[in-house]
Design an enzyme around this catalytic site. Sequence first.
Site, PDB file in Angstrom:
ATOM      1  N   LYS A   3      47.369  29.266  50.267  1.00  0.00           N
ATOM      2  CA  LYS A   3      47.224  30.478  51.079  1.00  0.00           C
ATOM      3  C   LYS A   3      46.885  30.138  52.538  1.00  0.00           C
ATOM      4  O   LYS A   3      46.613  28.996  52.865  1.00  0.00           O
ATOM      5  CB  LYS A   3      46.170  31.403  50.450  1.00  0.00           C
TER       6      LYS A   3
HETATM    7  C1  LIG Z   1      47.650  34.005  45.055  1.00  0.00           C
HETATM    8  C2  LIG Z   1      47.689  35.451  44.710  1.00  0.00           C
HETATM    9  C3  LIG Z   1      46.670  36.060  43.956  1.00  0.00           C
HETATM   10  C4  LIG Z   1      45.616  35.278  43.237  1.00  0.00           C
HETATM   11  O1  LIG Z   1      44.813  34.535  44.046  1.00  0.00           O
HETATM   12  P1  LIG Z   1      43.794  33.504  43.356  1.00  0.00           P
HETATM   13  O2  LIG Z   1      42.826  33.201  44.452  1.00  0.00           O
HETATM   14  O3  LIG Z   1      44.591  32.316  42.947  1.00  0.00           O
HETATM   15  O4  LIG Z   1      43.168  34.189  42.209  1.00  0.00           O
HETATM   16  C5  LIG Z   1      46.690  37.427  43.795  1.00  0.00           C
HETATM   17  N1  LIG Z   1      47.684  38.179  44.317  1.00  0.00           N
HETATM   18  C6  LIG Z   1      48.683  37.625  45.016  1.00  0.00           C
HETATM   19  C7  LIG Z   1      49.741  38.517  45.593  1.00  0.00           C
HETATM   20  C8  LIG Z   1      48.740  36.244  45.220  1.00  0.00           C
HETATM   21  O5  LIG Z   1      49.768  35.701  45.865  1.00  0.00           O
END
Ligand SMILES: *Cc1c(COP(=O)(O)O)cnc(C)c1O
Length: 371
Positions: free
Chosen positions: A181
């Site tokens: 991210k």
């Molecule tokens: C990555 C992601 C999540 C989950 O994030 P985590 O921190 O891995 O739990 C939730 N929603 C979307 C759209 C994502 O891309």
Amino acid sequence: MEVPFHRAYTTDREKELVAEAIDSGWITMGPKTILFEEKFKEYCGAKYAVSMNSATAALHLALKAIGIKENEEVIIPTNTFISTAEVVTYFNAIPVLCDIDYKTHNIDPEKIESLITSKTRTIIPVHFGGQICDMDEINTIAKKYNLKVIEDAAHCLPGFYKGRNVGTLSDITCFSFYATKTLATGEGGMATTENEDYSRSMKINRLHGISRDAWDRYTANGSWYYEVVDNGNKYNTTDINAALGIAQLEKLELMHEKRKAIAGKYDRAFAEKMEMLTLKTDRVSSYHLYVIKVNNRNELIELLKKEGISASVHFIPVHMHPYYRERYMYRREDYPVANRVFERSISLPIYPGMSEEQVNYVTEKVLQHAR
Ligand SMILES: *Cc1c(COP(=O)(O)O)cnc(C)c1O
């Protein structure tokens, strides 16, 4: 040339702050976590920020904070990562899937109202690829039917909507700091809110439902006594993680500029030749993903792989996953736009550390192989 799909953008600053956390002798949730929350809410202009170990955890506790109940319905876009649907099932509530807009891949606000029933409690818009959804339209619908809005902003840091920061646009906003991210701590998440009760609920439930942060128990001003006031979870983050978060937050604007520059290069190279996402002019994307739509998606991924380029697909829609399809009887024909988007979408590498040569190489190979 090798171009991975993603590489975290870290410098010595991350190592320095992580070393501080280790040397402090207190490596789980503690002073660095609190500092990260302070800096994060300051950045967003939000009143409260509650750190957790993932966005999935944040979404879960956000739903708990608003008091979601069994059999209630939560409207989410079908084009999302499974977390958005998964957290709804934790309550035996029902994820109601909404089709998306072809140009932005975001939830289509015009399709939300027909999905609302007497059991609908919440809408969870997902800011796909980093572009904020039509929040004015979504908040207007929510107000009309007395629904809560929780944003899945896993892709959206930073993000600006009509001059406002993401993190303050709805009841609760959930961010992800997963390795890929835009702010990456390996694993991690954050929920921001303006509502004190929601903040308190999430703070209690991220640590077993204990009435007060347990790390306090072991400091000089803490005490051994605590009470469990809810059936919480073990969702807290650690000071090692928060150290990464603080270092990443310091360079968030720099990383954003770099992503934006890469997106700009792709845009110019692909103009008139490729089908790109439409970015609306009243909001600023985080440029988390760079998605194009092609006619030979599966083949293109393989051809790029042979050239050393890793691409990906965001997302396999929720209604296509066997568990969800079978449990909730979703029908493929109810999501024609998401189906078409899914068949044709490919996400290209975009991350701050990408070199000019890598960007040029990707554009060249995409233009050569895409149909
Ligand atoms: C990555 C992601 C999540 C989950 O994030 P985590 O921190 O891995 O739990 C939730 N929603 C979307 C759209 C994502 O891309």
